[in-house]
Design a protein around this motif. Structure first.
Motif, PDB file in Angstrom:
ATOM      1  N   ARG A 121       0.852  -1.192   0.000  1.00 54.66           N
ATOM      2  CA  ARG A 121       0.000   0.000   0.000  1.00 54.66           C
ATOM      3  C   ARG A 121       0.888   1.244   0.000  1.00 54.66           C
ATOM      4  NH1 ARG A 121      -2.009  -3.975   2.422  1.00 54.66           N
ATOM      5  NH2 ARG A 121      -0.758  -3.752   4.280  1.00 54.66           N
ATOM      6  N   PHE A 122       0.865   1.971  -1.111  1.00 52.92           N
ATOM      7  CA  PHE A 122       1.676   3.185  -1.192  1.00 52.92           C
ATOM      8  C   PHE A 122       1.040   4.173  -2.159  1.00 52.92           C
ATOM      9  CE2 PHE A 122       3.157   0.759  -4.790  1.00 52.92           C
ATOM     10  CZ  PHE A 122       3.390   1.724  -5.760  1.00 52.92           C
ATOM     11  N   VAL A 123       1.384   5.429  -1.954  1.00 54.09           N
ATOM     12  CA  VAL A 123       1.064   6.502  -2.896  1.00 54.09           C
ATOM     13  C   VAL A 123       2.368   7.246  -3.134  1.00 54.09           C
ATOM     14  CG1 VAL A 123      -0.200   8.656  -3.267  1.00 54.09           C
ATOM     15  CG2 VAL A 123      -1.340   6.738  -2.123  1.00 54.09           C
ATOM     16  N   ALA A 124       2.800   7.319  -4.378  1.00 48.37           N
ATOM     17  CA  ALA A 124       3.995   8.072  -4.752  1.00 48.37           C
ATOM     18  C   ALA A 124       3.526   9.251  -5.598  1.00 48.37           C
ATOM     19  CB  ALA A 124       4.966   7.183  -5.521  1.00 48.37           C
ATOM     20  N   ILE A 125       3.834  10.450  -5.149  1.00 51.14           N
ATOM     21  CA  ILE A 125       3.295  11.663  -5.757  1.00 51.14           C
ATOM     22  C   ILE A 125       4.406  12.684  -5.980  1.00 51.14           C
ATOM     23  CG2 ILE A 125       2.639  12.432  -3.427  1.00 51.14           C
ATOM     24  CD1 ILE A 125       0.380  14.066  -4.634  1.00 51.14           C
ATOM     25  N   ASP A 126       4.392  13.337  -7.117  1.00 57.13           N
ATOM     26  CA  ASP A 126       5.352  14.418  -7.372  1.00 57.13           C
ATOM     27  C   ASP A 126       4.756  15.704  -6.804  1.00 57.13           C
ATOM     28  OD1 ASP A 126       7.144  16.308  -8.244  1.00 57.13           O
ATOM     29  OD2 ASP A 126       7.341  15.442 -10.257  1.00 57.13           O
ATOM     30  N   ALA A 127       4.899  15.854  -5.499  1.00 59.95           N
ATOM     31  CA  ALA A 127       4.300  16.995  -4.798  1.00 59.95           C
ATOM     32  C   ALA A 127       4.930  18.315  -5.221  1.00 59.95           C
ATOM     33  CB  ALA A 127       4.428  16.809  -3.290  1.00 59.95           C
ATOM     34  N   GLY A 146      -2.241  16.549   2.059  1.00 58.50           N
ATOM     35  CA  GLY A 146      -3.489  16.202   1.380  1.00 58.50           C
ATOM     36  C   GLY A 146      -3.478  14.761   0.885  1.00 58.50           C
ATOM     37  N   ALA A 147      -2.338  14.323   0.345  1.00 56.65           N
ATOM     38  CA  ALA A 147      -2.230  12.950  -0.167  1.00 56.65           C
ATOM     39  C   ALA A 147      -2.319  11.918   0.948  1.00 56.65           C
ATOM     40  CB  ALA A 147      -0.927  12.790  -0.946  1.00 56.65           C
ATOM     41  N   ALA A 148      -1.983  12.310   2.164  1.00 58.72           N
ATOM     42  CA  ALA A 148      -2.017  11.383   3.299  1.00 58.72           C
ATOM     43  C   ALA A 148      -3.380  11.297   3.967  1.00 58.72           C
ATOM     44  CB  ALA A 148      -0.973  11.802   4.329  1.00 58.72           C
ATOM     45  N   THR A 149      -4.242  12.279   3.746  1.00 55.12           N
ATOM     46  CA  THR A 149      -5.496  12.331   4.506  1.00 55.12           C
ATOM     47  C   THR A 149      -6.434  11.150   4.305  1.00 55.12           C
ATOM     48  OG1 THR A 149      -6.540  13.793   2.874  1.00 55.12           O
ATOM     49  CG2 THR A 149      -5.513  14.830   4.805  1.00 55.12           C
ATOM     50  N   PRO A 150      -6.435  10.449   3.157  1.00 58.64           N
ATOM     51  CA  PRO A 150      -7.303   9.275   3.092  1.00 58.64           C
ATOM     52  C   PRO A 150      -6.931   8.189   4.110  1.00 58.64           C
ATOM     53  CG  PRO A 150      -6.717   9.975   0.883  1.00 58.64           C
ATOM     54  CD  PRO A 150      -5.859  10.765   1.843  1.00 58.64           C
ATOM     55  N   PHE A 151      -5.740   8.290   4.714  1.00 57.80           N
ATOM     56  CA  PHE A 151      -5.240   7.266   5.627  1.00 57.80           C
ATOM     57  C   PHE A 151      -5.142   7.773   7.068  1.00 57.80           C
ATOM     58  CE2 PHE A 151      -3.145   7.351   1.447  1.00 57.80           C
ATOM     59  CZ  PHE A 151      -3.912   6.362   0.851  1.00 57.80           C
ATOM     60  N   ILE A 152      -5.719   8.939   7.327  1.00 53.05           N
ATOM     61  CA  ILE A 152      -5.743   9.526   8.672  1.00 53.05           C
ATOM     62  C   ILE A 152      -7.199   9.596   9.110  1.00 53.05           C
ATOM     63  CG2 ILE A 152      -5.203  11.575  10.057  1.00 53.05           C
ATOM     64  CD1 ILE A 152      -2.996  12.239   8.011  1.00 53.05           C
ATOM     65  N   ASP A 153      -7.468   9.140  10.330  1.00 51.40           N
ATOM     66  CA  ASP A 153      -8.845   9.090  10.826  1.00 51.40           C
ATOM     67  C   ASP A 153      -9.333  10.439  11.362  1.00 51.40           C
ATOM     68  OD1 ASP A 153      -9.323   6.428  10.206  1.00 51.40           O
ATOM     69  OD2 ASP A 153      -8.467   5.719  12.100  1.00 51.40           O
ATOM     70  N   PHE A 188      -5.256  13.545  -5.755  1.00 51.33           N
ATOM     71  CA  PHE A 188      -4.288  12.598  -6.349  1.00 51.33           C
ATOM     72  C   PHE A 188      -4.324  11.268  -5.609  1.00 51.33           C
ATOM     73  CE2 PHE A 188      -0.305  10.428  -6.740  1.00 51.33           C
ATOM     74  CZ  PHE A 188       0.016  10.540  -8.081  1.00 51.33           C
ATOM     75  N   ALA A 189      -4.290  11.303  -4.287  1.00 49.71           N
ATOM     76  CA  ALA A 189      -4.259  10.065  -3.502  1.00 49.71           C
ATOM     77  C   ALA A 189      -5.539   9.264  -3.681  1.00 49.71           C
ATOM     78  CB  ALA A 189      -4.024  10.381  -2.031  1.00 49.71           C
ATOM     79  N   LEU A 190      -6.675   9.942  -3.697  1.00 46.51           N
ATOM     80  CA  LEU A 190      -7.930   9.222  -3.854  1.00 46.51           C
ATOM     81  C   LEU A 190      -8.021   8.526  -5.214  1.00 46.51           C
ATOM     82  CD1 LEU A 190     -10.381  11.769  -2.192  1.00 46.51           C
ATOM     83  CD2 LEU A 190      -9.710   9.518  -1.309  1.00 46.51           C
ATOM     84  N   GLU A 191      -7.376   9.121  -6.227  1.00 51.64           N
ATOM     85  CA  GLU A 191      -7.383   8.531  -7.558  1.00 51.64           C
ATOM     86  C   GLU A 191      -6.307   7.458  -7.730  1.00 51.64           C
ATOM     87  OE1 GLU A 191      -6.876  11.867 -10.176  1.00 51.64           O
ATOM     88  OE2 GLU A 191      -8.748  12.808  -9.494  1.00 51.64           O
ATOM     89  N   ASN A 192      -5.288   7.456  -6.854  1.00 51.16           N
ATOM     90  CA  ASN A 192      -4.124   6.586  -7.065  1.00 51.16           C
ATOM     91  C   ASN A 192      -3.805   5.650  -5.912  1.00 51.16           C
ATOM     92  OD1 ASN A 192      -2.846   7.584  -9.736  1.00 51.16           O
ATOM     93  ND2 ASN A 192      -3.357   9.445  -8.623  1.00 51.16           N
ATOM     94  N   LYS A 193      -4.691   5.505  -4.947  1.00 51.39           N
ATOM     95  CA  LYS A 193      -4.366   4.625  -3.811  1.00 51.39           C
ATOM     96  C   LYS A 193      -4.611   3.167  -4.113  1.00 51.39           C
ATOM     97  CE  LYS A 193      -8.693   5.081  -1.267  1.00 51.39           C
ATOM     98  NZ  LYS A 193      -9.285   5.272  -0.006  1.00 51.39           N
TER      99      LYS A 193
END
Length: 193
Positions: A121-127, A146-153, A188-193
């Motif tokens: 499980r990873f997201v690699a993003i050119d921030a 922002g890319a990390a928020t799908p994985f923070i409660d 980005f994360a929601l589209e690429n997780k």
């Protein structure tokens, strides 16, 4: 609810701003929070790491044990590798793909990314690229957040409120630019997780 986060990067990349924003959101959600920071030689590009523990019950220890991190959020790809031993078997790695080359024997970027891509499980993003497109390359840390928020409660709106609170003294334009960076990273994360 419990979320253990390793924030990793290089001095000057905004790790402590990320920790402040998440911490602000957690406190406003009446959650418990523990944070431990290690600062490298930030003026010289030294490593910086922060252990951030959030829960709805009291937290006994500041440091995240090996193999227990729910999330490694790294604003620099080599720093993501450094902290992989902390990742739980069900955890996520969210890393920037733009390196901060601060040592003469920095590994090849494709080798670093290949190791990250071995994770289930990873997201690699050119921030850095996304932040530049938004209009401020310095906002790459908020793109990463922002890319990390799908994985923070914590609800994303609460984190956006944290961004507003942390950056409000810098003016409305800075707040708006950071909110835009946050939303771009999250999309980005929601589209690429």
């Amino acid at each position: 609810m419990k979320t253990d986060i390793i924030l990793a990067g290089v001095g000057g990349q905004g790790i402590l701003s990320i920790a402040s924003i998440i911490g602000d959101a957690a406190i406003n959600e009446n959650l418990y929070l523990k944070q431990a920071e290690t600062h490298g030689m930030s003026q010289r590009g030294g490593a910086v790491v922060s252990h951030l523990r959030i829960a709805d019950t009291e937290i006994a220890a500041d440091l995240i044990p090996m193999g227990k991190a729910d999330l490694i959020l790294s604003v620099e790809p080599m720093e993501a590798l450094r902290y992989l031993p902390f990742l739980s078997p069900k955890g996520y790695v969210v890393t920037n793909t733009t390196p901060f080359i601060n040592i003469p024997n920095y590994p090849e970027l494709n080798e670093i990314l290949a190791e990250i891509e071995k994770q289930p499980r990873f997201v690699a993003i050119d921030a850095d690229k996304i932040a530049a497109e938004i209009g401020n390359k310095r906002a790459s840390n908020v793109v990463m957040l922002g890319a990390a928020t799908p994985f923070i409660d914590i609800e994303p709106e609460k984190i956006e409120a944290g961004i507003e609170h942390i950056f409000c003294k810098k003016g409305e334009a800075v707040v708006e630019m950071n909110l835009k960076a946050f939303q771009a990273g999250r999309s980005f994360a929601l589209e690429n997780k």
